[in-house]
Design a protein around this motif. Structure first.
Motif, short mmCIF file in Angstrom:
data_model
loop_
_atom_site.label_atom_id
_atom_site.label_comp_id
_atom_site.label_asym_id
_atom_site.label_seq_id
_atom_site.Cartn_x
_atom_site.Cartn_y
_atom_site.Cartn_z
N CYS A 22 17.59 -15.62 9.64
CA CYS A 22 17.70 -15.63 8.18
C CYS A 22 18.98 -16.34 7.77
N GLU A 27 17.15 -12.72 2.15
CA GLU A 27 16.28 -12.92 3.31
C GLU A 27 16.57 -11.88 4.38
N HIS A 28 17.85 -11.63 4.62
CA HIS A 28 18.24 -10.63 5.61
C HIS A 28 17.80 -9.23 5.18
N THR A 31 14.01 -8.85 5.55
CA THR A 31 13.61 -8.79 6.95
C THR A 31 14.05 -7.47 7.58
N LYS A 65 21.68 -13.75 11.24
CA LYS A 65 21.94 -14.33 9.92
C LYS A 65 23.09 -15.31 10.00
N GLY A 95 12.39 -16.78 5.56
CA GLY A 95 13.15 -16.93 4.33
C GLY A 95 12.37 -17.67 3.26
N ILE A 96 13.09 -18.36 2.39
CA ILE A 96 12.48 -18.98 1.22
C ILE A 96 12.43 -20.50 1.38
N ARG A 282 8.09 -19.44 5.33
CA ARG A 282 8.82 -19.62 4.08
C ARG A 282 8.06 -19.08 2.89
N GLN A 297 13.53 -15.72 -5.77
CA GLN A 297 14.03 -15.68 -4.40
C GLN A 297 13.83 -14.34 -3.68
N ALA A 301 11.39 -14.02 -0.47
CA ALA A 301 11.94 -13.59 0.82
C ALA A 301 11.14 -12.42 1.38
N ALA A 305 8.95 -12.12 4.87
CA ALA A 305 9.27 -11.06 5.84
C ALA A 305 8.04 -10.24 6.21
#
Length: 317
Positions: A22, A27-28, A31, A65, A95-96, A282, A297, A301, A305
């Motif tokens: 990520c 994103e992190h 996930t 990350k 992620g995105i 993504r 976003q 994300a 995930a």
């Protein structure tokens, strides 16, 4: 960092077989919320990054990350991670990205909505990831990267078939994660609302004086699309374009979609895919044009995930 759960146990580095890479905090967080069990991180002397570890299904996974975005930092992250966790079997870049939607492509238009997911997949003689850099008025193709390996290729194909038959657990995982995020006062992972999903004509630029918000953009320039009856994300498989420069050019986006079949633009896959077998996953948070903003976003994300979790859960150790 929000408190997700108390670590349950500590395992040695060699116990971890799957890497989830990520970049952004959202994103992190998305996930990390996919973990069925979080572990106490093992000692990692000499490591240049901090890792989150846990379990998804039958796999012990490490979430890596990067501090900054870009192809080179992502490559450095993976190099460091593989030195610490030497038994990694495969990786997923989660992620995105920006979507290339509604523009003609080799297989006709593809209606990708915000919140949908694009998964890298080899197309014809092309690998799943196109490495490129922008030049005035266009782009230069720097080569095709892809090394998903037979395990990831066959597993993602199986999951695609499962989703087309109405199976899979993405919708369930989204609901469960959003409930947990709301309990942590993180409701920004909720679905933003389709009224905020706006695709403008590629000939219409975002007015510079109006900031990031598109409320003052000319609504007559919106592209008309067929409504979707459900909020559930659709997963698309195809070519992912990767560069160190954020794509905010509708003309270049449409050209790469038309000429190469690109479905998504992002900034790390070309670095990650050089080092080990991986897929780029993504969630679409914008349309890779200058109308881009950050509203979608967190949700995008999250959809990436939950696809990653759906995929990892079906692969046998």
């Amino acid at each position: 960092m929000p408190s997700f759960s108390e670590p349950q146990r500590r395992l040695p580095c060699d116990a971890y077989k799957v890497a989830l890479v990520c970049i952004l905090d959202v994103e992190h967080d998305a996930t990390r919320m996919m973990l069925d069990e979080e572990h106490e991180a093992p000692p990692t002397p000499g490591a240049k990054h901090v890792y989150t570890v846990g379990r998804i299904g039958n796999y012990n996974v490490v979430i890596a990350k990067s501090i900054v975005a870009g192809i080179a930092p992502a490559a450095h992250l993976v190099t460091d991670m593989l030195q610490v966790f030497q038994k990694i079997r495969f990786g997923l870049l989660v992620g995105i990205g920006g979507g290339a939607t509604n523009a003609p492509g080799p297989r006709g238009p593809t209606d990708i909505l915000l919140g949908d997911v694009v998964v890298s997949k080899p197309e014809g003689n092309y690998g799943g990831i196109l490495f490129y850099h922008k030049v005035p008025g266009g782009f230069v193709n720097d080569g095709y990267h892809n090394n998903p390996g037979p395990l990831l290729a066959s597993s993602s194909a199986w999951l695609a078939q499962s989703h087309s038959n109405g199976r899979g657990n993405m919708a369930q995982y989204i609901r469960e994660a959003q409930s947990k995020f709301r309990a942590l006062d993180m409701s920004y992972f909720d679905f933003p609302g389709r009224e905020h999903d706006r695709l403008f004509s590629s000939r219409y630029d975002h007015p510079k004086a109006s900031g990031e918000d598109c409320r003052h953009c000319d609504k007559r320039q919106l592209v008309k699309r067929a409504p979707r009856l459900t909020h559930d994300p659709v997963v698309h498989y195809g070519l992912v374009a990767s560069s160190d420069i954020l794509m905010r050019d509708a003309h270049v986006r449409d050209t790469m979609r038309r000429d190469h079949g690109v479905l998504c633009f992002e900034m790390e896959a070309a670095g990650v895919s050089r080092s080990f077998s991986c897929l780029a996953i993504r969630g679409i948070s914008d349309y890779a044009d200058n109308h881009k903003n950050d509203r979608w976003q967190p949700y995008a994300a999250l959809t990436a995930a939950v696809y990653a979790k759906d995929l990892v859960a079906l692969i046998q150790p």
